[in-house]
Scaffold this motif. Structure first.
Motif: not given
Lengths: 136, 203
Positions: A53, A88, B69, B72, B85, B88
């Protein structure tokens, strides 16, 4: 023409070599296309196979000229990570978009189209259209 | 009521069981995947604990959003965005409350599981983490122990299933007979709830 802002292209693969090579291939086939910002985000930060990421966010930021960023991916976690980053909200530049396209052919179509100064919708359409090119 | 400390203990307990079971997760993943699930999950939860320590989020929702977060951005496989996900979305559903009820937690996890299904496109029976998470969330109303057994049974019930999502789906019928690594790690996550709850009364 040369100071016109181009759509940025991010190429996300499980492999750093694949992402970098496809970026070079697409730029080469676009006749250099030096004005198009293209960044590769391949593999993990440690250099292994996978998806990072952080590398994707950094690549997207580096090609953002304020007129949109088209993100192309290979498969699996590359797709899911980009979708999760888009969800996000603040991890990718405004106007970044996951483009549903075959990785190699779509990258070439996206870079060639972006080089003409086309907008993000046109770049996305060109990349997606690569799916309709049949080889047999 | 469950406070931010409960959620921190949940993440700590999950990180410990992921550490303990990492080799087993990777072994399951080498049968039908790419043999990295254990190490990926270890990297992710190690990063989660470090971030929780550093940022010390004050509410249950903030603990889960931060954990999501970090997963991810650090896991490096499909489990990252999927577990990210899950946590979150659950964290966002809990909002800014400093304490939440078990019922609110169950509803938040339901929202998280819905988010995972939307992201990955998997449904129950596809031989994925959903096969452990859905029965676990269904059983949460009866308590954490019931959720844990439902998750473990759900994971074991993936053995005869044909994989329809992810790398394992390329194997077709050869995926039958193997327990899904994602469903197995999901059962560890759910088991962490019970540990977190026993930590509160014991300390």
């Amino acid at each position: 023409m040369s100071d016109e802002k181009r759509v940025g292209i991010v190429l996300v693969s499980h492999s750093a070599e694949v992402a970098t090579s496809v970026a070079e291939l697409a730029k080469g086939l676009a006749g250099g296309a030096t004005a198009v910002p293209v960044a590769a985000a391949g593999g993990t930060e440690g250099g292994g196979l996978g998806t990072s990421a952080e590398l994707i966010s950094a690549a997207a930021a580096s090609v953002d000229r304020g007129v949109g960023v088209a993100v192309l991916t290979d498969l699996g976690s590359a797709v899911l990570t980009v979708k999760a980053l888009l969800a996000e909200g603040d991890e990718l530049p405004d106007g970044a978009r996951l483009v549903d396209a075959p990785f190699v052919e779509g990258a070439v179509a996206a870079v060639v189209t972006a080089a003409t100064g086309a907008d993000l919708d046109a770049v996305e359409a060109a990349a997606a259209e690569a799916y309709s090119y049949r080889k047999v | 009521m469950l406070d931010a400390d409960f959620f921190r203990r949940w993440m700590t307990a999950t990180a410990a069981s992921v550490d303990r079971e990492a080799e087993r997760l990777t072994a399951l993943d080498s049968a039908i995947g790419d043999a990295d699930h254990g190490s990926n999950m270890q990297r992710g939860f190690t990063a989660v604990l470090a971030s929780l320590e550093e940022e010390a989020p004050a509410t249950p929702g903030a603990v889960l959003v931060l954990a999501g977060r970090r997963l991810i951005s650090t896991v490096g496989g499909a489990a990252g965005p999927l577990y990210g996900t899950l946590l979150r979305k659950a964290g966002k559903a809990l909002g800014d409350a400093t304490e939440v009820s078990e019922k609110q937690l169950a509803e938040a996890l339901r929202a998280g599981v819905d988010g995972v299904m939307a992201l990955g496109g998997a449904a129950p029976g596809d031989k994925t983490m959903i096969d452990s998470l859905v029965p676990a969330v269904d059983a949460l109303g009866e308590g954490f122990a019931a959720a844990r057994s439902a998750a473990e049974q759900g994971a074991e019930a993936t053995i005869p299933l044909l994989a329809r999502k992810g790398r394992a789906s390329y194997l077709g019928e050869r995926s039958i007979g193997h327990q899904d690594p994602g469903a197995t790690s999901s059962a560890l996550l759910i088991a962490g709830l019970e540990e977190a709850a026993s930590g509160a009364s014991g300390e």
